[in-house]
Design a protein around this motif. Structure first.
Motif, PDB file in Angstrom:
ATOM      1  N   PHE A 169      37.865  31.185  30.114  1.00  0.00           N
ATOM      2  CA  PHE A 169      36.946  32.252  30.486  1.00  0.00           C
ATOM      3  C   PHE A 169      37.511  33.613  30.086  1.00  0.00           C
ATOM      4  CE2 PHE A 169      35.927  35.576  33.654  1.00  0.00           C
ATOM      5  CZ  PHE A 169      34.604  35.780  33.301  1.00  0.00           C
TER       6      PHE A 169
ATOM      7  N   ILE B 155      39.112  48.420  37.792  1.00  0.00           N
ATOM      8  CA  ILE B 155      38.407  47.235  38.312  1.00  0.00           C
ATOM      9  C   ILE B 155      39.420  46.126  38.619  1.00  0.00           C
ATOM     10  CG2 ILE B 155      36.774  45.398  37.715  1.00  0.00           C
ATOM     11  CD1 ILE B 155      35.295  47.496  35.972  1.00  0.00           C
ATOM     12  N   ALA B 156      40.346  45.890  37.651  1.00  0.00           N
ATOM     13  CA  ALA B 156      41.372  44.850  37.842  1.00  0.00           C
ATOM     14  C   ALA B 156      42.251  45.177  39.041  1.00  0.00           C
ATOM     15  CB  ALA B 156      42.212  44.711  36.578  1.00  0.00           C
TER      16      ALA B 156
ATOM     17  N   ALA C 199      40.575  44.417  42.292  1.00  0.00           N
ATOM     18  CA  ALA C 199      40.575  42.962  42.500  1.00  0.00           C
ATOM     19  C   ALA C 199      41.942  42.469  42.972  1.00  0.00           C
ATOM     20  CB  ALA C 199      40.169  42.253  41.206  1.00  0.00           C
ATOM     21  N   MET C 200      43.013  43.018  42.372  1.00  0.00           N
ATOM     22  CA  MET C 200      44.373  42.622  42.776  1.00  0.00           C
ATOM     23  C   MET C 200      44.607  42.942  44.251  1.00  0.00           C
ATOM     24  SD  MET C 200      46.874  43.975  39.770  1.00  0.00           S
ATOM     25  CE  MET C 200      46.659  43.463  38.069  1.00  0.00           C
TER      26      MET C 200
ATOM     27  N   ASN D  85      42.588  40.729  46.592  1.00  0.00           N
ATOM     28  CA  ASN D  85      43.189  39.392  46.585  1.00  0.00           C
ATOM     29  C   ASN D  85      44.445  39.362  47.457  1.00  0.00           C
ATOM     30  OD1 ASN D  85      43.909  36.787  45.918  1.00  0.00           O
ATOM     31  ND2 ASN D  85      44.626  37.280  43.872  1.00  0.00           N
TER      32      ASN D  85
ATOM     33  N   THR E 151      37.669  38.627  42.950  1.00  0.00           N
ATOM     34  CA  THR E 151      36.841  38.720  41.748  1.00  0.00           C
ATOM     35  C   THR E 151      35.477  39.330  42.060  1.00  0.00           C
ATOM     36  OG1 THR E 151      37.946  36.750  40.897  1.00  0.00           O
ATOM     37  CG2 THR E 151      35.915  37.395  39.818  1.00  0.00           C
TER      38      THR E 151
ATOM     39  N   ALA F  64      31.693  43.255  34.737  1.00  0.00           N
ATOM     40  CA  ALA F  64      33.000  43.666  35.263  1.00  0.00           C
ATOM     41  C   ALA F  64      33.816  42.456  35.724  1.00  0.00           C
ATOM     42  CB  ALA F  64      32.815  44.640  36.429  1.00  0.00           C
ATOM     43  N   ILE F  65      33.136  41.308  35.920  1.00  0.00           N
ATOM     44  CA  ILE F  65      33.808  40.116  36.461  1.00  0.00           C
ATOM     45  C   ILE F  65      35.052  39.703  35.653  1.00  0.00           C
ATOM     46  CG2 ILE F  65      33.520  37.615  36.868  1.00  0.00           C
ATOM     47  CD1 ILE F  65      32.274  39.231  39.112  1.00  0.00           C
ATOM     48  N   PRO F  66      34.983  39.684  34.276  1.00  0.00           N
ATOM     49  CA  PRO F  66      36.195  39.259  33.559  1.00  0.00           C
ATOM     50  C   PRO F  66      37.424  40.089  33.934  1.00  0.00           C
ATOM     51  CG  PRO F  66      34.353  39.383  32.041  1.00  0.00           C
ATOM     52  CD  PRO F  66      33.859  39.918  33.357  1.00  0.00           C
ATOM     53  N   PHE F  67      37.247  41.388  34.094  1.00  0.00           N
ATOM     54  CA  PHE F  67      38.402  42.254  34.366  1.00  0.00           C
ATOM     55  C   PHE F  67      38.866  42.086  35.809  1.00  0.00           C
ATOM     56  CE2 PHE F  67      35.704  43.893  31.040  1.00  0.00           C
ATOM     57  CZ  PHE F  67      36.611  43.830  29.993  1.00  0.00           C
ATOM     58  N   ALA F  68      37.894  41.927  36.712  1.00  0.00           N
ATOM     59  CA  ALA F  68      38.255  41.660  38.104  1.00  0.00           C
ATOM     60  C   ALA F  68      38.972  40.310  38.207  1.00  0.00           C
ATOM     61  CB  ALA F  68      37.002  41.672  38.979  1.00  0.00           C
ATOM     62  N   ALA F  69      38.459  39.318  37.484  1.00  0.00           N
ATOM     63  CA  ALA F  69      39.084  37.986  37.536  1.00  0.00           C
ATOM     64  C   ALA F  69      40.512  38.047  37.006  1.00  0.00           C
ATOM     65  CB  ALA F  69      38.246  36.986  36.732  1.00  0.00           C
ATOM     66  N   LEU F  70      40.711  38.763  35.881  1.00  0.00           N
ATOM     67  CA  LEU F  70      42.068  38.886  35.341  1.00  0.00           C
ATOM     68  C   LEU F  70      43.001  39.501  36.374  1.00  0.00           C
ATOM     69  CD1 LEU F  70      41.452  40.012  31.647  1.00  0.00           C
ATOM     70  CD2 LEU F  70      42.548  37.921  32.417  1.00  0.00           C
ATOM     71  N   GLY F  71      42.518  40.565  37.034  1.00  0.00           N
ATOM     72  CA  GLY F  71      43.337  41.212  38.059  1.00  0.00           C
ATOM     73  C   GLY F  71      43.707  40.236  39.168  1.00  0.00           C
ATOM     74  N   ALA F  72      42.701  39.532  39.688  1.00  0.00           N
ATOM     75  CA  ALA F  72      42.942  38.618  40.805  1.00  0.00           C
ATOM     76  C   ALA F  72      43.821  37.443  40.398  1.00  0.00           C
ATOM     77  CB  ALA F  72      41.598  38.115  41.357  1.00  0.00           C
ATOM     78  N   LEU F  73      43.737  37.044  39.102  1.00  0.00           N
ATOM     79  CA  LEU F  73      44.555  35.915  38.657  1.00  0.00           C
ATOM     80  C   LEU F  73      46.012  36.329  38.448  1.00  0.00           C
ATOM     81  CD1 LEU F  73      42.089  34.293  36.096  1.00  0.00           C
ATOM     82  CD2 LEU F  73      42.845  33.285  38.248  1.00  0.00           C
TER      83      LEU F  73
END
Lengths: 243, 97
Positions: free
Chosen positions: A124, A201-202, A205-206, A209, A227, B39-48
């Motif tokens: 993804f 944005i990242a 999310a961090m 989380n 996310t 924005a989900i891809p960037f949020a997902a990357l951050g959370a991962l």
């Protein structure tokens, strides 16, 4: 004659997209192989047969949940427990798939449906940063090649791990634990360099989380919350963008 | 028994992945929903990435952090993802010697 030329053009277009897809999938392969090998070794030790552990990679194709599954099998957990935990851990793919499928609106369902089945965190992340291929002729082949590269390296790596046992020295395999994180960073940083807002944005999310984990949420739900809520900041941050 | 577990894991992983392929065609999203999904891809990357990266060596969270900082540096100077990954692995390896 004319048709022949068009045919050839179409062919070279297809093969170009496939090659591009494999190239884009290559970093995932590098990240997957050591992890797949480790999974194979671990699953074997937890009492699964070679067929079972390879079949799990073929049918589930979701790294973290397979480690968890093998671990829970070793601990003698019940089937319902393992299956529910898998659902919780992998539910984040719903959010990712929704985002990705929204990008692929123009594509036929016969391509979209199989592509959606190949979505992992890694496929993804790479696919979502290659948005331009979604609207190109033969774009579906690009994503298919990318996902198949990742899928095959995962399945073959698991199998090899099961056959060969612990071949990688422990210190090296432990160091390889950072591979996928480094890949995520390597994907994120160039976008942030171009558009600082994407980094915000990242970051949101961090923090969400980390907060959810502090509050005692499971890893799976914490990533889902990070996310979704982190993505919400994009509703405001991406406003000026003409898209 | 293990086979049953594998099939169950397969089904509960497939459904959330597959469902969006069918529902996006039926839905028209408002602008703000599209911005959210983009924005989900960037949020997902951050959370991962965080805080998972701290558990690369669970007993020594700073090692994952340093590996991550090296990855940021290498990516920032424009290196290919493969080299970023290789550099981070090398860093963590040196720290565990």
């Amino acid at each position: 004659m004319n048709e022949n030329i068009l045919d050839k053009q179409e062919q070279s277009n297809s093969s170009r997209m496939i090659k591009k897809g494999i190239a884009a999938g290559f970093p995932i392969m590098v990240g997957y192989l050591p992890i797949a090998l480790t999974y194979g070794v671990l699953a074997k030790q937890s009492g699964m047969t070679l067929t079972e552990l390879t079949l799990m990679s073929v049918m589930v194709f979701a790294g973290a949940s397979q480690f968890m599954g093998a671990n829970m099998i070793a601990l003698g957990a019940g089937a319902a427990e393992i299956i529910i935990a898998t659902f919780v851990l992998n539910f984040r793919h719903f959010v990712m798939s929704l985002s990705f499928m929204n990008r692929l609106r123009g594509m036929e369902l016969k391509w979209k449906a199989p592509l959606s089945l190949g979505l992992t965190d890694e496929t993804f992340a790479v696919s979502a940063l290659h948005t331009e291929e979604a609207n190109k002729d033969k774009g579906a082949l690009f994503y298919t090649a990318l996902i198949l590269t990742a899928y095959l390296s995962w399945v073959i790596g698991s199998f090899l791990g099961g056959v060969l046992g612990d071949i990688i020295p422990e210190k090296l395999s432990q160091s390889m634990g950072i591979a996928l994180y480094a890949m995520f960073i390597g994907l994120l940083v160039p976008s942030v360099k171009k558009e600082f807002k994407l980094g915000l944005i990242a970051l949101v999310a961090m923090l969400i989380n980390a907060l959810c984990i502090q509050l005692g949420m499971s890893t799976g739900w914490a990533i889902v919350a990070g996310t979704i809520i982190g993505g919400m900041s994009g509703i405001y941050l991406l406003k000026e963008e003409v898209k | 028994m293990i086979l049953f577990i594998i099939v169950g894991m397969c089904i509960v992983t497939m459904i959330p992945r597959l469902l969006p392929a069918f529902i996006v065609d039926k839905l028209q999203f408002k602008d703000w929903v599209n911005r959210w999904l983009n924005a989900i891809p960037f949020a997902a990357l951050g959370a991962l990435i965080f805080p998972g990266i701290l558990s690369v060596r669970p007993d020594q969270p700073h090692i994952g952090l340093i590996g991550g900082l090296v990855a940021i540096g290498l990516a920032y100077i424009g290196l290919n993802v493969i080299l970023v990954v290789a550099g981070a692995i090398a860093t963590v390896f040196l720290f565990t010697l």
